[in-house]
Motif scaffolding. Structure first.
Motif, PDB file in Angstrom:
ATOM      1  N   ALA A 248     -28.521 -91.461  23.547  1.00 17.08           N
ATOM      2  CA  ALA A 248     -28.913 -92.455  22.421  1.00 17.08           C
ATOM      3  C   ALA A 248     -27.721 -93.506  22.606  1.00 17.08           C
ATOM      4  CB  ALA A 248     -29.179 -92.062  21.200  1.00 17.08           C
ATOM      5  N   ASN A 249     -26.576 -93.007  22.741  1.00 16.40           N
ATOM      6  CA  ASN A 249     -25.431 -94.062  22.632  1.00 16.40           C
ATOM      7  C   ASN A 249     -25.032 -94.548  23.874  1.00 16.40           C
ATOM      8  OD1 ASN A 249     -25.586 -93.598  19.676  1.00 16.40           O
ATOM      9  ND2 ASN A 249     -23.714 -91.898  19.854  1.00 16.40           N
ATOM     10  N   ALA A 250     -25.572 -94.098  25.006  1.00 21.48           N
ATOM     11  CA  ALA A 250     -24.853 -94.297  26.235  1.00 21.48           C
ATOM     12  C   ALA A 250     -25.002 -96.071  26.499  1.00 21.48           C
ATOM     13  CB  ALA A 250     -25.322 -93.709  27.426  1.00 21.48           C
ATOM     14  N   GLN A 251     -26.121 -96.545  26.157  1.00 17.66           N
ATOM     15  CA  GLN A 251     -26.190 -97.855  26.610  1.00 17.66           C
ATOM     16  C   GLN A 251     -25.165 -98.860  25.732  1.00 17.66           C
ATOM     17  OE1 GLN A 251     -30.407 -98.663  26.504  1.00 17.66           O
ATOM     18  NE2 GLN A 251     -30.414 -98.498  28.919  1.00 17.66           N
ATOM     19  N   ASP A 252     -25.161 -98.423  24.580  1.00 22.55           N
ATOM     20  CA  ASP A 252     -24.262 -99.339  23.611  1.00 22.55           C
ATOM     21  C   ASP A 252     -22.728 -99.182  24.092  1.00 22.55           C
ATOM     22  OD1 ASP A 252     -25.868-100.639  22.034  1.00 22.55           O
ATOM     23  OD2 ASP A 252     -25.799 -99.046  20.410  1.00 22.55           O
ATOM     24  N   ARG A 253     -22.219 -97.663  24.484  1.00 22.83           N
ATOM     25  CA  ARG A 253     -21.023 -97.566  24.977  1.00 22.83           C
ATOM     26  C   ARG A 253     -20.695 -98.447  25.975  1.00 22.83           C
ATOM     27  NH1 ARG A 253     -20.288 -91.362  25.503  1.00 22.83           N
ATOM     28  NH2 ARG A 253     -18.160 -91.898  26.027  1.00 22.83           N
ATOM     29  N   THR A 254     -21.731 -98.455  27.272  1.00 26.39           N
ATOM     30  CA  THR A 254     -21.457 -99.220  28.559  1.00 26.39           C
ATOM     31  C   THR A 254     -21.480-100.781  27.869  1.00 26.39           C
ATOM     32  OG1 THR A 254     -22.866 -97.537  29.242  1.00 26.39           O
ATOM     33  CG2 THR A 254     -22.449 -99.259  30.668  1.00 26.39           C
ATOM     34  N   ALA A 259     -18.612-105.661  27.788  1.00 27.30           N
ATOM     35  CA  ALA A 259     -18.080-106.904  27.304  1.00 27.30           C
ATOM     36  C   ALA A 259     -16.734-106.973  26.826  1.00 27.30           C
ATOM     37  CB  ALA A 259     -19.051-107.018  25.831  1.00 27.30           C
ATOM     38  N   ALA A 260     -16.092-106.018  26.874  1.00 28.16           N
ATOM     39  CA  ALA A 260     -14.751-106.080  26.263  1.00 28.16           C
ATOM     40  C   ALA A 260     -13.713-106.776  27.235  1.00 28.16           C
ATOM     41  CB  ALA A 260     -14.051-104.589  26.060  1.00 28.16           C
ATOM     42  N   PRO A 261     -12.988-107.693  26.795  1.00 27.47           N
ATOM     43  CA  PRO A 261     -11.974-108.558  27.541  1.00 27.47           C
ATOM     44  C   PRO A 261     -11.159-107.603  28.394  1.00 27.47           C
ATOM     45  CG  PRO A 261     -11.318-108.597  25.319  1.00 27.47           C
ATOM     46  CD  PRO A 261     -12.488-107.888  25.276  1.00 27.47           C
ATOM     47  N   ALA A 262     -10.609-108.024  29.407  1.00 29.69           N
ATOM     48  CA  ALA A 262      -9.833-107.293  30.297  1.00 29.69           C
ATOM     49  C   ALA A 262      -8.499-106.817  29.592  1.00 29.69           C
ATOM     50  CB  ALA A 262      -9.326-107.935  31.696  1.00 29.69           C
ATOM     51  N   SER A 263      -8.096-105.434  29.831  1.00 28.78           N
ATOM     52  CA  SER A 263      -6.959-105.106  28.999  1.00 28.78           C
ATOM     53  C   SER A 263      -5.772-105.569  29.246  1.00 28.78           C
ATOM     54  CB  SER A 263      -7.047-103.582  28.980  1.00 28.78           C
ATOM     55  OG  SER A 263      -5.945-102.879  29.494  1.00 28.78           O
ATOM     56  N   LYS A 264      -4.721-105.936  28.653  1.00 26.55           N
ATOM     57  CA  LYS A 264      -3.499-106.313  28.649  1.00 26.55           C
ATOM     58  C   LYS A 264      -2.340-105.189  28.571  1.00 26.55           C
ATOM     59  CE  LYS A 264      -3.756-111.266  28.266  1.00 26.55           C
ATOM     60  NZ  LYS A 264      -4.809-111.502  27.153  1.00 26.55           N
ATOM     61  N   PRO A 265      -1.452-104.849  29.068  1.00 24.19           N
ATOM     62  CA  PRO A 265      -0.697-103.821  28.718  1.00 24.19           C
ATOM     63  C   PRO A 265      -0.059-104.040  27.831  1.00 24.19           C
ATOM     64  CG  PRO A 265      -0.204-104.743  30.716  1.00 24.19           C
ATOM     65  CD  PRO A 265      -1.279-105.243  30.570  1.00 24.19           C
ATOM     66  N   ALA A 266       0.308-102.977  26.874  1.00 20.62           N
ATOM     67  CA  ALA A 266       0.927-103.022  25.616  1.00 20.62           C
ATOM     68  C   ALA A 266       2.287-103.042  25.588  1.00 20.62           C
ATOM     69  CB  ALA A 266       0.329-102.140  24.668  1.00 20.62           C
ATOM     70  N   ARG A 267       2.868-102.693  26.779  1.00 21.84           N
ATOM     71  CA  ARG A 267       4.294-102.298  26.958  1.00 21.84           C
ATOM     72  C   ARG A 267       4.619-102.905  28.353  1.00 21.84           C
ATOM     73  NH1 ARG A 267       4.483 -97.106  29.386  1.00 21.84           N
ATOM     74  NH2 ARG A 267       2.552 -96.634  29.611  1.00 21.84           N
ATOM     75  N   ARG A 268       6.024-103.222  28.607  1.00 22.19           N
ATOM     76  CA  ARG A 268       6.428-103.528  29.766  1.00 22.19           C
ATOM     77  C   ARG A 268       6.384-102.504  30.690  1.00 22.19           C
ATOM     78  NH1 ARG A 268       9.654-107.993  30.788  1.00 22.19           N
ATOM     79  NH2 ARG A 268      10.880-106.611  32.283  1.00 22.19           N
ATOM     80  N   ILE A 269       6.077-102.843  32.157  1.00 15.53           N
ATOM     81  CA  ILE A 269       5.838-101.811  33.241  1.00 15.53           C
ATOM     82  C   ILE A 269       6.849-102.215  33.951  1.00 15.53           C
ATOM     83  CG2 ILE A 269       4.208-100.758  34.723  1.00 15.53           C
ATOM     84  CD1 ILE A 269       3.214-100.831  31.892  1.00 15.53           C
TER      85      ILE A 269
ATOM     86  N   PRO B 262     -17.793 -99.291  35.262  1.00 21.54           N
ATOM     87  CA  PRO B 262     -16.947 -99.731  34.325  1.00 21.54           C
ATOM     88  C   PRO B 262     -15.877 -98.916  33.477  1.00 21.54           C
ATOM     89  CG  PRO B 262     -19.343-100.299  33.700  1.00 21.54           C
ATOM     90  CD  PRO B 262     -19.173 -99.411  35.176  1.00 21.54           C
ATOM     91  N   ILE B 263     -14.809 -99.261  33.279  1.00 22.73           N
ATOM     92  CA  ILE B 263     -13.855 -98.331  32.481  1.00 22.73           C
ATOM     93  C   ILE B 263     -13.565 -99.045  31.185  1.00 22.73           C
ATOM     94  CG2 ILE B 263     -13.112 -96.899  34.410  1.00 22.73           C
ATOM     95  CD1 ILE B 263     -10.665 -98.662  34.619  1.00 22.73           C
ATOM     96  N   PRO B 264     -13.434 -98.207  30.286  1.00 23.76           N
ATOM     97  CA  PRO B 264     -12.402 -98.790  29.030  1.00 23.76           C
ATOM     98  C   PRO B 264     -11.075 -99.145  29.711  1.00 23.76           C
ATOM     99  CG  PRO B 264     -12.947 -96.357  28.808  1.00 23.76           C
ATOM    100  CD  PRO B 264     -13.355 -96.623  30.052  1.00 23.76           C
ATOM    101  N   GLU B 265     -10.559-100.060  28.927  1.00 24.83           N
ATOM    102  CA  GLU B 265      -9.241-100.761  29.391  1.00 24.83           C
ATOM    103  C   GLU B 265      -9.023-101.112  30.712  1.00 24.83           C
ATOM    104  OE1 GLU B 265      -6.380-100.735  27.592  1.00 24.83           O
ATOM    105  OE2 GLU B 265      -7.542-100.118  25.855  1.00 24.83           O
ATOM    106  N   ALA B 266     -10.332-102.160  30.873  1.00 22.05           N
ATOM    107  CA  ALA B 266     -10.327-102.733  32.595  1.00 22.05           C
ATOM    108  C   ALA B 266      -9.444-103.455  32.776  1.00 22.05           C
ATOM    109  CB  ALA B 266     -11.817-103.126  32.680  1.00 22.05           C
TER     110      ALA B 266
END
Lengths: 479, 408
Positions: A248-254, A259-269, B262-266
């Protein structure tokens, strides 16, 4: 109508005995009714006589094929009511059609094989879906499972669990029969019901956590799951309770992930340097190590694409003599060293016989990557093209300039092309040293694989002798 | 930060492992726990799937990472150093206890252990090997073990991994060297191939008949790899060409194709699209044709081409090669029967056995093949000839599934 009462649902021995007698008496399959004691399926009205089971075997002896016995042993475990009648019909037909069992397109054979297949599948699913729960008693820890097999496979599948858990006390309770293993003996008791089994286990929450976490909601394929893990098994699988919610939750999770914006590292790499070699360079290498590094990243022709690695030369850095082969083969490509495969072993023998110490020479190839083509799953050697030899001269020339040998032995035509720069016939040029522009002497002889390919033992021995002689004279020329 | 419970670690480290498609427990030797101190068995053939997740994937092994801390920065990976995913690390004992606890309850066939790269490749490989060694030596565990080999790890550690593991795998990751270079800046495609080559040599050596001292056992279930599909621009032809090369060079048992998910934290560098599941499915079918059905890659498709998503690759091939059909099921050899759409290995073998006894008719084929309608245009039987059907213009449309099996 003749009636046979078998002792229990999987009474193959009783069936066999009755079937023998019936067949000996010439009773046709359509005149026999098969019943199981206490099975409740005995309602036929026109019973004329019953066939006793357990009496002495009066029938004539006959044998049936092994494949019939094998399929009967499995089919009899099927819950289908038709099994005993179907087996008798097949037995009846085998009299006139002894090879019948090999005809999978025959309707009866097809049907009995289908029954047997369903039994195999049920046995496989039992191996997969039994879930043990730990219990404690005076003797320590033991494991108990409640399982409902699709067919009557519990007894036949018990040995699998014994092999797997030989040192663990366990019971598998099923509605048909219960299986018990005490680390020494395998025992069976009558069927039980679910209430007899433990209701929970301390690891089940961990197992459910694993099940939920290993699921990728972006790849929902409920049908594929249900096909392999049919719903009939779910109620005894601790993890199955999670399925509705996960689905039931799979589609929402996907949707949220996409939809989430690309992630930015929270710390320096801090970067980590790449493990591989530096990019290609057009400056001539200044050391043999640089040649090796350059060869491994070389893109001067296309051969690198299907090869494991470039194989550079090896040996004494200031050798008086340099041996040049054609190209690495399958083994050399994998190991990253020249002349280690079958041809290399023959070459080693020849060097030893000629009195040339391998650690005093430089050994390399005209072409540094393995040219091959696939035949099925095998890599078959293919002679490098003149263009590939020319492209690879960059490396051979660098090795020559760095090692500065007095004599270069070209093994085979590709090597001669690489060393001399023009096509040369090994047969004609063999034996007579050629002076090269840089002052080195070139000696041309066969490639060791030539001797491996010769079929005739005498020709092989003669060629090997000639080859050793060539190596010997090249060695003294270099002295 | 509060210390994580074991269950929290399990959630993080199995979630982190789920993008590896392989979960097979097949192809090893036959052994069991009788006469030993511990438990476990492998039957030499097919493994057992103890559960299926709603993604349709088999759960056979406890597939986890030792840790998802990682110093590498591979754009396609949720565990890359620049991702903000929650991190955890198991101790070797925790993994051993979980494996034995799950195994004892018949949840799993064994362990598939991988890891993020911590400190350096050798340190990481050593940690992986430590778990396998404890399972085999301390606990006499005889179930299945699949270990991920870190390509840059030292040969001695790889040999030790092969001693304990049934299968080892090194992921090729991407079909093109240059896409690996741009998406996985710390990984090195030639280094990966060298490591695969070393594994094959070790396997070959362990199989060689003993002369003096038999070389140690090495991963009897061989090696496999995984390629991510859809993260770079490689065509299906390029992907299969790479697979063909890998099968030939390293005797891989399997190449797994994993539709880029698609992955979390893409990472910003990669497309966020639903995974191309049909494409992945078609690649597996084509791979199957190469491994089992005797097709050459070049017969299936050209290097720059993509597989037909509507029909399976075998049917697509037959539709292109109608001049080779119909095939007479009563006379054709096995090789040709295997090329008939609707006939599998088992079907072809059943035909060969049955036709020694009689001439096969359509009704017989109906019991042998599950898809008679697919079969009919391509075969001749005793009472059946497809006539103009084989070459009819509408054949393709007639055989296309009503709905493309998008999630098959």
């Amino acid at each position: 109508m003749r009636v046979v009462r078998l002792a229990h649902e999987t009474d193959l021995a009783g069936w066999r005995e009755a079937a023998r007698r019936l067949r000996a008496e010439g009773v046709a399959p359509e005149d026999v009714f098969w019943a199981v004691e206490g099975g409740g399926n005995l309602f036929a009205a026109d019973i004329t006589s019953e066939v006793g089971v357990g009496q002495a075997d009066a029938g004539e002896g006959f044998t049936v094929s092994r494949d019939f016995v094998a399929v009967a042993e499995r089919a009899v475990l099927n819950r289908s009511d038709e099994r005993f009648g179907l087996l008798y019909r097949l037995l009846w037909r085998l009299k006139d059609e002894p090879r019948l069992m090999r005809d999978a397109s025959d309707a009866d054979v097809w049907r009995v094989q289908a029954l047997a297949r369903d039994v195999d599948r049920a046995a496989h699913k039992m191996k997969a879906f039994v879930r043990f729960r730990a219990v404690r008693d005076a003797a320590g820890e033991a494991f108990v499972a409640w399982f409902e097999p699709a067919h009557r496979v519990a007894e036949a599948t018990a040995p699998f669990f014994v092999r797997r858990f030989a040192n663990m006390r366990f019971s598998i309770l099923t509605p048909d029969v219960c299986v018990h293993w005490d680390t020494q003996n395998l025992g069976f008791t009558p069927g039980a019901d679910a209430a007899a089994a433990p209701r929970a286990d301390s690891l089940e929450d961990d197992w459910r956590t694993y099940y939920a976490s290993i699921f990728n909601p972006a790849r929902l394929k409920v049908d594929a799951m249900t096909k392999e893990m049919p719903r009939r098994y779910w109620r005894n699988l601790p993890e199955a309770a999670l399925i509705p919610e996960l689905v039931a939750n799979a589609q929402d999770r996907t949707r949220q992930m996409v939809a989430a914006p690309a992630s930015k590292p929270a710390r320096r790499i801090a970067g980590v340097p790449r493990a591989g070699a530096a990019g290609p360079s057009d400056d001539p290498p200044q050391s043999l190590e640089a040649v090796a590094a350059g060869v491994s990243g070389c893109r001067r022709c296309d051969l690198w694409r299907d090869a494991t690695q470039g194989v550079a030369g090896e040996g004494a850095g200031a050798a008086r003599i340099m041996f040049v082969g054609e190209q690495p083969g399958d083994q050399e490509d994998l190991a990253g060293r020249p002349f280690v495969g079958p041809a290399g072993q023959l070459f080693d023998r020849a060097l030893a016989q000629a009195g040339v110490p391998r650690d005093a020479v430089w050994i390399t190839n005209a072409v540094k990557h393995f040219r091959h083509e696939l035949q099925g799953k095998r890599r078959i050697h293919k002679t490098p093209s003149a263009g590939q030899v020319a492209a690879c001269r960059w490396w051979l020339d660098a090795e020559r300039a760095l090692v500065r040998p007095k004599v270069i032995v070209a093994l085979g035509a590709s090597a001669a092309l690489g060393v001399i720069g023009k096509a040369t016939s090994v047969g004609k040029a063999r034996g007579a040293p050629i002076s090269l522009a840089d002052g080195t002497q070139a000696v041309i002889t066969w490639h060791p694989s030539y001797m491996l390919r010769l079929r005739d033992a005498a020709a092989k021995a003669a060629a090997f002798e000639g080859f050793v002689a060539d190596l010997k004279s090249a060695w003294s020329l270099a002295a | 930060m509060a210390a994580l419970t074991l269950r929290q670690k399990l959630a993080i480290l199995s979630d982190a492992a789920k993008y590896d498609a392989s979960c097979a427990s097949s192809g090893s030797v036959k052994r069991d726990s009788r006469g030993g101190r511990g438990m476990g068995s492998t039957d030499g053939g097919m493994g057992i799937c103890h559960a299926y997740a709603p993604d349709g994937r088999c759960i056979s092994l406890l597939k986890i990472l030792l840790t998802n801390f990682c110093v590498y920065d591979c754009a396609y990976c949720v565990n890359r150093v620049s991702s903000n995913t929650p991190r955890a690390r198991f101790t070797a004992d925790e993994v051993v206890d979980l494996t034995l606890g799950f195994y004892r309850r018949n949840y799993i066939e064994g362990l598939f252990l991988s890891s993020g790269i911590i400190r350096n490749p050798d340190y990481t490989m050593e940690e992986i090997v430590r778990v396998a060694r404890a399972l085999r030596e301390t606990h006499d565990f005889r179930g299945y073990i699949h270990l991920k080999v870190i390509p840059e790890a030292s040969p001695a550690l790889v040999s030790e991994a092969g001693l304990y593991a049934d299968r080892v795998s090194i992921n090729i990751e991407l079909p093109r060297d240059d896409s690996l270079e741009s998406l996985a800046p710390e990984k090195d495609a030639p280094g990966i191939r060298r490591a695969m080559g070393a594994v094959r040599l070790a396997e070959d050596a362990a199989r060689e008949p003993a002369r003096k001292a038999r070389p140690p056992r090495f991963a009897p279930a061989g090696q496999s790899t995984q390629m991510i599909v859809g993260a770079d621009g490689a065509s299906d032809g390029e992907i299969l060409r790479r697979s063909e090369t890998l099968y030939g060079a390293y005797r891989l048992r399997r190449v797994y194709y994993s539709a880029f998910s698609p992955i979390p934290e893409a990472a910003a560098r990669l497309p966020l699209k639903p995974p191309p599941l049909v494409r992945e499915h078609r690649l597996y079918q084509a791979d199957w044709l190469m491994r089992i059905y005797g097709f050459g890659r070049a017969e299936i498709l050209d290097e720059d081409a993509n597989l037909d998503l509507t029909v399976d690759p075998k049917l697509a091939w037959a539709l292109r090669r109608r001049e080779d059909f119909p095939v007479d099921v009563n006379t054709a050899d096995r090789e040709m029967l295997l090329r008939v759409p609707g006939l599998g290995v088992r079907g072809a073998d059943r035909i060969l056995a049955a036709r020694r006894l009689k001439r096969l008719e359509l009704a017989d084929l109906k019991r042998i093949s599950r898809s008679l309608e697919t079969l009919k245009p391509f075969v001749v039987a005793a009472d059946w000839s497809p006539g103009g059907l084989t070459d009819s213009v509408g054949l393709r449309a007639q055989l296309e599934p009503f709905q493309p099996d998008l999630f098959a």
